[in-house]
Write a protein that holds these residues in place. Structure first.
Motif, mmCIF file in Angstrom:
data_model
loop_
_atom_site.group_PDB
_atom_site.id
_atom_site.type_symbol
_atom_site.label_atom_id
_atom_site.label_comp_id
_atom_site.label_asym_id
_atom_site.label_seq_id
_atom_site.Cartn_x
_atom_site.Cartn_y
_atom_site.Cartn_z
ATOM 1 N N LEU A 1 38.743 -15.342 6.058
ATOM 2 C CA LEU A 1 40.188 -15.325 6.211
ATOM 3 C C LEU A 1 40.827 -16.541 5.552
ATOM 4 N N ALA A 2 41.989 -16.340 4.972
ATOM 5 C CA ALA A 2 42.777 -17.444 4.423
ATOM 6 C C ALA A 2 43.807 -17.851 5.469
ATOM 7 N N VAL A 3 43.579 -18.992 6.099
ATOM 8 C CA VAL A 3 44.458 -19.454 7.171
ATOM 9 C C VAL A 3 44.907 -20.872 6.851
ATOM 10 N N SER A 4 46.201 -21.127 6.974
ATOM 11 C CA SER A 4 46.729 -22.449 6.644
ATOM 12 C C SER A 4 46.266 -23.491 7.664
ATOM 13 N N GLU A 5 46.312 -24.743 7.237
ATOM 14 C CA GLU A 5 45.919 -25.830 8.136
ATOM 15 C C GLU A 5 46.816 -25.884 9.364
ATOM 16 N N ASP A 6 48.098 -25.641 9.154
ATOM 17 C CA ASP A 6 49.019 -25.671 10.298
ATOM 18 C C ASP A 6 48.671 -24.582 11.300
ATOM 19 N N GLU A 7 48.334 -23.401 10.784
ATOM 20 C CA GLU A 7 47.987 -22.296 11.679
ATOM 21 C C GLU A 7 46.668 -22.575 12.396
ATOM 22 N N LEU A 8 45.713 -23.165 11.696
ATOM 23 C CA LEU A 8 44.445 -23.527 12.323
ATOM 24 C C LEU A 8 44.662 -24.546 13.439
ATOM 25 N N ASP A 9 45.480 -25.558 13.145
ATOM 26 C CA ASP A 9 45.752 -26.601 14.148
ATOM 27 C C ASP A 9 46.430 -26.011 15.382
ATOM 28 N N ALA A 10 47.379 -25.112 15.150
ATOM 29 C CA ALA A 10 48.090 -24.491 16.268
ATOM 30 C C ALA A 10 47.138 -23.635 17.095
ATOM 31 N N CYS A 11 46.226 -22.961 16.420
ATOM 32 C CA CYS A 11 45.274 -22.110 17.126
ATOM 33 C C CYS A 11 44.298 -22.949 17.944
ATOM 34 N N VAL A 12 43.837 -24.055 17.394
ATOM 35 C CA VAL A 12 42.951 -24.958 18.140
ATOM 36 C C VAL A 12 43.645 -25.443 19.410
ATOM 37 N N SER A 13 44.906 -25.812 19.275
ATOM 38 C CA SER A 13 45.671 -26.257 20.450
ATOM 39 C C SER A 13 45.750 -25.144 21.490
ATOM 40 N N GLY A 14 45.954 -23.919 21.029
ATOM 41 C CA GLY A 14 46.028 -22.796 21.946
ATOM 42 C C GLY A 14 44.702 -22.521 22.634
ATOM 43 N N LEU A 15 43.617 -22.597 21.879
ATOM 44 C CA LEU A 15 42.290 -22.389 22.457
ATOM 45 C C LEU A 15 41.992 -23.428 23.531
ATOM 46 N N GLU A 16 42.394 -24.663 23.282
ATOM 47 C CA GLU A 16 42.176 -25.716 24.275
ATOM 48 C C GLU A 16 43.120 -25.558 25.467
ATOM 49 N N GLU A 17 44.327 -25.116 25.218
ATOM 50 C CA GLU A 17 45.290 -24.884 26.292
ATOM 51 C C GLU A 17 44.752 -23.866 27.300
ATOM 52 N N PHE A 18 44.108 -22.824 26.775
ATOM 53 C CA PHE A 18 43.605 -21.756 27.641
ATOM 54 C C PHE A 18 42.117 -21.897 27.969
ATOM 55 N N GLY A 19 41.508 -23.006 27.563
ATOM 56 C CA GLY A 19 40.100 -23.220 27.890
ATOM 57 C C GLY A 19 39.221 -22.090 27.397
ATOM 58 N N ALA A 20 39.499 -21.604 26.181
ATOM 59 C CA ALA A 20 38.851 -20.391 25.684
ATOM 60 C C ALA A 20 37.467 -20.628 25.100
ATOM 61 N N GLN A 21 37.060 -21.882 24.975
ATOM 62 C CA GLN A 21 35.740 -22.176 24.408
ATOM 63 C C GLN A 21 34.721 -22.396 25.516
ATOM 64 N N PRO A 22 33.711 -21.540 25.636
ATOM 65 C CA PRO A 22 32.667 -21.787 26.629
ATOM 66 C C PRO A 22 32.027 -23.152 26.418
ATOM 67 N N GLY A 23 32.013 -23.955 27.463
ATOM 68 C CA GLY A 23 31.476 -25.304 27.339
ATOM 69 C C GLY A 23 32.491 -26.318 26.841
ATOM 70 N N GLY A 24 33.687 -25.845 26.493
ATOM 71 C CA GLY A 24 34.722 -26.753 26.011
ATOM 72 C C GLY A 24 35.586 -27.281 27.139
ATOM 73 N N VAL A 25 36.798 -27.690 26.806
ATOM 74 C CA VAL A 25 37.683 -28.261 27.814
ATOM 75 C C VAL A 25 38.151 -27.163 28.772
ATOM 76 N N PRO A 26 38.366 -27.497 30.035
ATOM 77 C CA PRO A 26 38.851 -26.498 30.990
ATOM 78 C C PRO A 26 40.291 -26.107 30.671
ATOM 79 N N PRO A 27 40.701 -24.918 31.082
ATOM 80 C CA PRO A 27 42.065 -24.472 30.773
ATOM 81 C C PRO A 27 43.114 -25.305 31.491
ATOM 82 N N ARG A 28 44.212 -25.544 30.790
ATOM 83 C CA ARG A 28 45.349 -26.197 31.425
ATOM 84 C C ARG A 28 46.224 -25.164 32.134
ATOM 85 N N GLN A 29 46.027 -23.913 31.768
ATOM 86 C CA GLN A 29 46.716 -22.825 32.463
ATOM 87 C C GLN A 29 45.874 -21.561 32.378
#
Length: 229
Positions: free
Chosen positions: A32-60
């Motif tokens: 996929l061709a994804v811009s850096e801004d879109e990647l950064d926003a998606c990373v923030s969203g993944l961390e916000e929802f704790g979507a990565q197993p073993g990653g940070v816990p969800p904030r909501q």
């Protein structure tokens, strides 16, 4: 006197790659061709929802996912459903990336052992102290231990989705003590989750908590466990 040691998996012996690396690997594999801004926003969203197993816990946790999220570690199906649902909440560049991200989280290369993990496990083996790994998890991470060359240093695994019970329920710690052949009062639980891992204290086990820092920022915390023996 400590005669057996129980370890948590994620944030204790191993740490998963950063959310940014996790997402970038999957996006690259998908071509996929994804811009850096879109990647950064998606990373923030993944961390916000704790979507990565073993990653940070969800904030909501969205209300419609609360029940599934609470029970995610009890079966493989719930675990996958919970984490892929949370990933979709993060605003992915493509909806099918949720499954690809979940699959990536089970790849051994996505996990790194802490720098002193092998040496600590080997020292315990040399002292004749049996080791169990106890994890709230929905997939079999034994291949991660095998691929990183430390599976032979673990005597038993107690995974919540296999046991049907999760930490902090004392029953899972009792299962481990029974398997290791040690009384709870002679066992040490090492983990990074104050609530989950401290459940062992209800049996009389000693509990030692670590900070689940990235691997390059925690070089010797596991080795300190040897001083507790």
């Amino acid at each position: 006197m400590i005669k057996g040691v129980m370890f948590d998996f994620s944030g204790t012996l191993f740490r998963i790659e950063s959310a940014a690396k996790w997402l970038r690997a999957v996006v690259a594999d998908a071509g996929l061709a994804v811009s850096e801004d879109e990647l950064d926003a998606c990373v923030s969203g993944l961390e916000e929802f704790g979507a990565q197993p073993g990653g940070v816990p969800p904030r909501q946790v969205p209300p419609h996912l609360e029940g599934l999220w609470r029970e995610r570690d009890l079966t493989a199906e719930r675990h996958r459903a919970a984490f892929t649902a949370m990933a979709r909440e993060a605003g992915l560049p493509a909806a099918d990336l949720a499954e690809a991200l979940y699959e990536r989280s089970q790849v051994s290369g996505a996990w790194q052992p802490y720098p002193d993990a092998e040496a600590t496990l080997r020292a315990l083996r040399e002292r004749g102290i049996p080791v169990a790994v106890i994890s709230n998890i929905g997939w079999d991470m034994r291949p991660v231990f095998r691929d990183h060359g430390v599976d032979d240093l673990v005597d038993a695994y107690f995974l919540s989705f296999e046991c049907g019970v999760k930490k902090p329920d004392p029953r899972i710690f009792q299962m481990a003590c029974d398997k290791l052949g040690v009384a709870p009062g002679d066992a040490l639980m090492v983990g990074d989750e104050p609530i989950a891992d401290s459940g062992a204290a209800a049996l009389g086990c000693q509990v030692h908590l670590l900070d689940p820092l990235p691997v390059d920022r925690r070089p010797s915390a596991l080795a300190e466990v040897l001083q507790l023996l």
